[in-house]
Design an enzyme around this catalytic site. Structure first.
Site, mmCIF file in Angstrom:
data_model
loop_
_atom_site.group_PDB
_atom_site.id
_atom_site.type_symbol
_atom_site.label_atom_id
_atom_site.label_comp_id
_atom_site.label_asym_id
_atom_site.label_seq_id
_atom_site.Cartn_x
_atom_site.Cartn_y
_atom_site.Cartn_z
ATOM 1 N N GLY A 1 0.804 -1.214 0.000
ATOM 2 C CA GLY A 1 0.000 0.000 0.000
ATOM 3 C C GLY A 1 0.835 1.261 0.000
ATOM 4 O O GLY A 1 0.456 2.263 -0.615
ATOM 5 N N CYS B 1 3.614 1.253 11.862
ATOM 6 C CA CYS B 1 4.781 1.890 11.226
ATOM 7 C C CYS B 1 5.488 2.876 12.154
ATOM 8 O O CYS B 1 6.617 3.272 11.889
ATOM 9 C CB CYS B 1 4.350 2.607 9.949
ATOM 10 S SG CYS B 1 3.608 1.510 8.724
#
Length: 394
Positions: free
Chosen positions: A69, A330
């Site tokens: 993504g 992340c």
């Protein structure tokens, strides 16, 4: 382990694994090869592309397979921005992009680089306390140099769903390229690109029980992008590199399953989430939900917990047998409070107590009941241990 971190990643569905396995072994050809082995692989890629296109209400030529993504987001923004700048009549004109302050870092850091290194102008439209964008604010931010708008479909940290179709309508009326990061929404929301009125949409398979390492960028047929990865002519020259055939097959199978089973899964997830949320709010004094109360991903519950620190809660709950997170995987371990909660107006000392609990289709009612006992008890232990030192830090 009770796994409640499905916004970070999901286990691969056995049906997806089984669809992928032949392309690691007997059907291993390179799709660019002209012999039978290559053509078998090409047929699998073509079939996967058609499956994805059908689900999105798009043409197969509008589907670009990527590595994830993040790459899809980068290609959508950077590729479109550079292509638009190249087409400008005035070389010194400064192209303008619009986004929000709560996007994933794959969007925000791309925008920061475009502004810092390449001279683009970026406007970040505000969000309200629930993390929702007002389309009127987007409309007001548009100027005669606006080339691109990017607003995420569903927020990864707080679960809020954005009014994508409304923003798409105003972008379409002004002839402005509109992209949505739909990575979190792929398994749970309507993805018809015509209904959503988007020119580009990013998806990642591992958020809906597909493999890590494969994504998709839907790009409408008349959109112009400058390729960010050059080499061969794969993906119609828009993304060079030998296709990852088994993962592409896995992406299509995972998306097909997620969308066909979406209604039933969403209903169960909402019921479990509501039950768990009510239990936690009752048992954890001072806990506050973040994100929109109703317009949110079905299995997504997020909180700020006073007198507790996010990472401490994650570590302690892991030891207690429950996997949760503070927010985006992340940025796990970052000492900085969430940029999403900051944009919602939470003070740094409050945002430090962020806790994200995201349910998945394999979670049982017994697991929800157990989590409703373990999470409050663990947080109370943390509060008891840290109370003096915690208050001294704020």
């Amino acid at each position: 382990m009770i796994y409640l971190d499905h916004s970070a990643t999901t286990p691969v569905d056995p049906r997806v694994r089984d669809a992928m396995l032949p392309y690691f072994t007997e059907l291993f050809g390179n799709p660019s090869s002209l012999h039978r082995c290559g053509q078998q692989a090409l047929a699998a890629v073509d079939a996967a592309r058609q499956t994805v296109a059908d689900i999105l209400g798009a043409s197969p030529r509008e589907i670009i397979f990527t590595g994830n993504g993040t790459e899809a987001n980068n290609l959508a923004l950077r590729g479109a921005a550079f292509a638009a700048r190249r087409a400008l009549s005035a070389p010194n004109e400064r192209p303008h992009l619009i986004t929000t302050p709560i996007e994933h870092h794959a969007i925000l850091r791309t925008c920061e680089q475009l502004e810092r290194e390449f001279g683009f102008e970026i406007t970040y439209v505000p969000v309200n306390r629930h993390g929702m964008v007002n389309p009127d604010d987007v409309a007001r931010a548009i100027n005669d140099r606006t080339i691109l708008i990017s607003v995420m479909y569903a927020n990864n940290e707080i679960g809020t769903l954005e009014p994508i179709a409304e923003i798409g309508k105003l972008a379409r009326a002004r002839g402005i390229y509109f992209h949505t990061d739909a990575v979190q929404a792929g398994g749970y929301c309507e993805l018809n690109v015509k209904a959503l009125m988007v020119d580009a949409m990013s998806l990642g398979a591992h958020k809906f029980h597909g493999p890590k390492g494969v994504g998709v960028l839907y790009l409408c047929h008349d959109a112009k992008i400058l390729p960010m990865q050059t080499g061969g002519n794969q993906e119609r020259g828009r993304r060079a590199g030998t296709e990852n055939v088994p993962y592409i097959v896995g992406f299509a199978k995972a998306l097909e399953l997620a969308q066909s089973e979406r209604a039933a899964n969403n209903a169960r997830l909402r019921a479990q989430r509501e039950r768990l949320t009510l239990e936690l709010l009752e048992k954890i004094p001072g806990a506050e939900c973040t994100g929109h109360p109703t317009e949110r991903l079905p299995g997504h519950a997020s909180f700020v917990i006073p007198d507790a620190v996010g990472d401490e809660m994650v570590f302690a709950l892991d030891l207690a047998g429950v996997a949760v997170s503070t927010g985006s995987a992340c940025t796990a371990g970052s000492p900085e409070p969430s940029h999403v909660l900051a944009a919602l107006g939470y003070a740094p000392n409050v945002a430090r107590g962020a806790l994200r609990i995201t349910l998945g289709r394999d979670n049982t009612d017994a697991e929800i009941d157990a989590a409703a006992r373990v999470i409050p008890a663990t947080i109370q232990k943390i509060r008891n241990q840290n109370a003096p030192s915690f208050r001294a830090t704020i």
